[in-house]
Design a protein around this motif. Sequence first.
Motif, PDB file in Angstrom:
ATOM      1  N   ALA B 287       0.820  -1.196   0.000  1.00 23.61           N
ATOM      2  CA  ALA B 287       0.000   0.000   0.000  1.00 23.61           C
ATOM      3  C   ALA B 287       0.868   1.266   0.000  1.00 23.61           C
ATOM      4  O   ALA B 287       0.567   2.242  -0.691  1.00 23.61           O
ATOM      5  N   ILE B 288       1.963   1.228   0.758  1.00 26.12           N
ATOM      6  CA  ILE B 288       2.897   2.359   0.776  1.00 26.12           C
ATOM      7  C   ILE B 288       3.602   2.461  -0.581  1.00 26.12           C
ATOM      8  O   ILE B 288       3.682   3.525  -1.181  1.00 26.12           O
ATOM      9  N   GLU B 289       4.102   1.277  -1.041  1.00 25.91           N
ATOM     10  CA  GLU B 289       4.786   1.233  -2.347  1.00 25.91           C
ATOM     11  C   GLU B 289       3.938   1.884  -3.432  1.00 25.91           C
ATOM     12  O   GLU B 289       4.412   2.699  -4.223  1.00 25.91           O
ATOM     13  N   SER B 290       2.675   1.506  -3.438  1.00 27.92           N
ATOM     14  CA  SER B 290       1.779   1.979  -4.485  1.00 27.92           C
ATOM     15  C   SER B 290       1.562   3.498  -4.375  1.00 27.92           C
ATOM     16  O   SER B 290       1.507   4.198  -5.388  1.00 27.92           O
ATOM     17  N   ALA B 291       1.458   4.008  -3.143  1.00 27.62           N
ATOM     18  CA  ALA B 291       1.312   5.458  -2.961  1.00 27.62           C
ATOM     19  C   ALA B 291       2.560   6.183  -3.446  1.00 27.62           C
ATOM     20  O   ALA B 291       2.478   7.237  -4.095  1.00 27.62           O
ATOM     21  N   VAL B 292       3.719   5.613  -3.130  1.00 26.74           N
ATOM     22  CA  VAL B 292       4.984   6.215  -3.575  1.00 26.74           C
ATOM     23  C   VAL B 292       5.044   6.209  -5.110  1.00 26.74           C
ATOM     24  O   VAL B 292       5.436   7.204  -5.727  1.00 26.74           O
ATOM     25  N   ASP B 293       4.631   5.085  -5.721  1.00 23.72           N
ATOM     26  CA  ASP B 293       4.617   5.001  -7.195  1.00 23.72           C
ATOM     27  C   ASP B 293       3.749   6.124  -7.785  1.00 23.72           C
ATOM     28  O   ASP B 293       4.152   6.813  -8.727  1.00 23.72           O
ATOM     29  N   THR B 294       2.555   6.281  -7.223  1.00 21.88           N
ATOM     30  CA  THR B 294       1.635   7.315  -7.704  1.00 21.88           C
ATOM     31  C   THR B 294       2.293   8.696  -7.627  1.00 21.88           C
ATOM     32  O   THR B 294       2.236   9.481  -8.580  1.00 21.88           O
ATOM     33  N   ALA B 295       2.913   8.974  -6.478  1.00 18.86           N
ATOM     34  CA  ALA B 295       3.535  10.280  -6.274  1.00 18.86           C
ATOM     35  C   ALA B 295       4.693  10.488  -7.258  1.00 18.86           C
ATOM     36  O   ALA B 295       4.873  11.589  -7.798  1.00 18.86           O
ATOM     37  N   CYS B 296       5.465   9.424  -7.495  1.00 24.25           N
ATOM     38  CA  CYS B 296       6.603   9.558  -8.411  1.00 24.25           C
ATOM     39  C   CYS B 296       6.128   9.836  -9.842  1.00 24.25           C
ATOM     40  O   CYS B 296       6.763  10.606 -10.569  1.00 24.25           O
TER      41      CYS B 296
END
Lengths: 334, 334
Positions: B287-296
């Motif tokens: 869930a964190i990984e995916s949020a970071v991906d979105t932000a990047c």
Amino acid sequence: MGMPTTLTTSDRFPFDLVRPHLEKVEASIRDQVRAFDPAVEPYVSYVCNTSGKRIRPALSILVGGAFGDLAEDQRKLGVILELIHMATLVHDDIIDGAVTRRMVPTANAKWGNGLSVLLGDALFSHALALATEFDDITICRKVGKASREVCEGEIVQTQRRFDLSLTKADYYRIIEMKTGALFAAATGIAAALSGADEETEHRLYHYGLRLGTVYQIYDDCLDLVGTEEKVGKTLRTDLEKGKLTLPILNLLESASESQRTKLNKRIIEQQPLDLSVLVGIAEYEGAIESAVDTACDMLEACRADLSGLPENDYTAALHQITRFLGTLLEKCRR
Amino acid sequence: MGMPTTLTTSDRFPFDLVRPHLEKVEASIRDQVRAFDPAVEPYVSYVCNTSGKRIRPALSILVGGAFGDLAEDQRKLGVILELIHMATLVHDDIIDGAVTRRMVPTANAKWGNGLSVLLGDALFSHALALATEFDDITICRKVGKASREVCEGEIVQTQRRFDLSLTKADYYRIIEMKTGALFAAATGIAAALSGADEETEHRLYHYGLRLGTVYQIYDDCLDLVGTEEKVGKTLRTDLEKGKLTLPILNLLESASESQRTKLNKRIIEQQPLDLSVLVGIAEYEGAIESAVDTACDMLEACRADLSGLPENDYTAALHQITRFLGTLLEKCRR
């Protein structure tokens, strides 16, 4: 503002003259609700529909009328100032922990303090955003200055509760800022919008400033002598909250040395000041009388501010408001 | 924003370039204190001296610099936006009951909620009064609009706590308003002040809007994965307050039916969401990984927004900020 049946026609608030314009102001206030995000609308709508007296819009409309200029601009100014006023009420109710206003639950009672802080902010920022729609930036500047003064007045008032070093000059400065500033904006800026020359704008600014000051003195007397059924809100709150208003400052002044010591002790200990204590220890009625006298003198000055305006129904109504307020003040005397 | 020693030079926040200008901004913020009533000054001064990161002024200065136009106007815009930001922090701390911010007591901890409500109002109204000093009323209009959006974003966020029907689109809309709007004002209005054409202003507005959105996603991830010593403020508050942030929405999405039922039950009952519960019941790291991906991905779009700007150190710095934020985001992955 209620209209006691004992008033003569000329002492009444000139509602008939402004009513059609105030109806447009009401419609415009309701329209503002749609400017907000759909999720925010219901909150704004609730506060906007809690109908107030709309004194500030009435003043700006009357001033416009006096100059024969009842353009959209004066109504818009009225809407802006009323939104600022509503924002301060929402925040005041949080500070005072008030649960009802004008017979309905306050925003903080309905949705809690957090949401109400933000709701006040949203109303406030919307009002100032609306002010930027005037083509003339000096109008916008004056609105910004007035709203800052209101906030400062409220801060100084809060800060100097239970403060015995508060002088009458301090009191006047506080109420000029917290109440006078928006009244002065209503009349002064309305004059500017009508193309009045600088001196006339200045006189009308002072008319509003003084009228707001008198209105606040009246409100402060009412807090001591009014009955809750008639006034429609909780009274005696100034004493509890340590707000040293003009009648209370008069009391302190006229008290004997031993009375003052007793009174000061209660204030310094931040004990709520009970009315029965006040009535017992000092020249209570004289203190109210004297505050009423001061306010009536100010109303004289208000009327002088109006000299030189075109003679018409609107100018007459601006005079009539001062007499109306004078009649209300007289009722505070025992 | 701290500067971890492991960052390469190009990944750092370009402080060196803006420092001399930010010093002037600081001096100007201190100067504003004198615009207030002497009785109000100490309160304003306390809040103004609680030094923040001044990201918004830094952005408006960099945009001005990119156009070769580092006039007084961009610094002034920075001061105005920073004052609005400070006002929202004062009010946020009341709402959150926060007692410390940046290692010192909050205004509400020092003087109570009442005075802090008013102090926020005073900062806010002063900022908007300052905005009316620009000769161009359209600048003033844009500042007014941005400040209204911030307030609306905060309201919607407060209103939709513990609300399981919140979609990701709702979340983005909230953070665009509450954080994006002031970043977008910093970059968009700075471009307008530099005389950029409409399309360029629009692109820089979006650069700021996206950058603010990414910054908020980073803040939301940090609330889950950060350590309090490093971040310097209380963490895990979003869970307690029922704020459904992007990583939490990702969690809900990836949870199994039975996990989601369990999680929903806690949210509907408005029980604080304990981190250990979350880690236990769902695909936490993903869930964190995916949020970071979105932000990047959003940072990529930010960089695209900068295409066509004059090539100079300031434009390079605007790129550098996106890489800096990207490096911080990467640290949220486990």
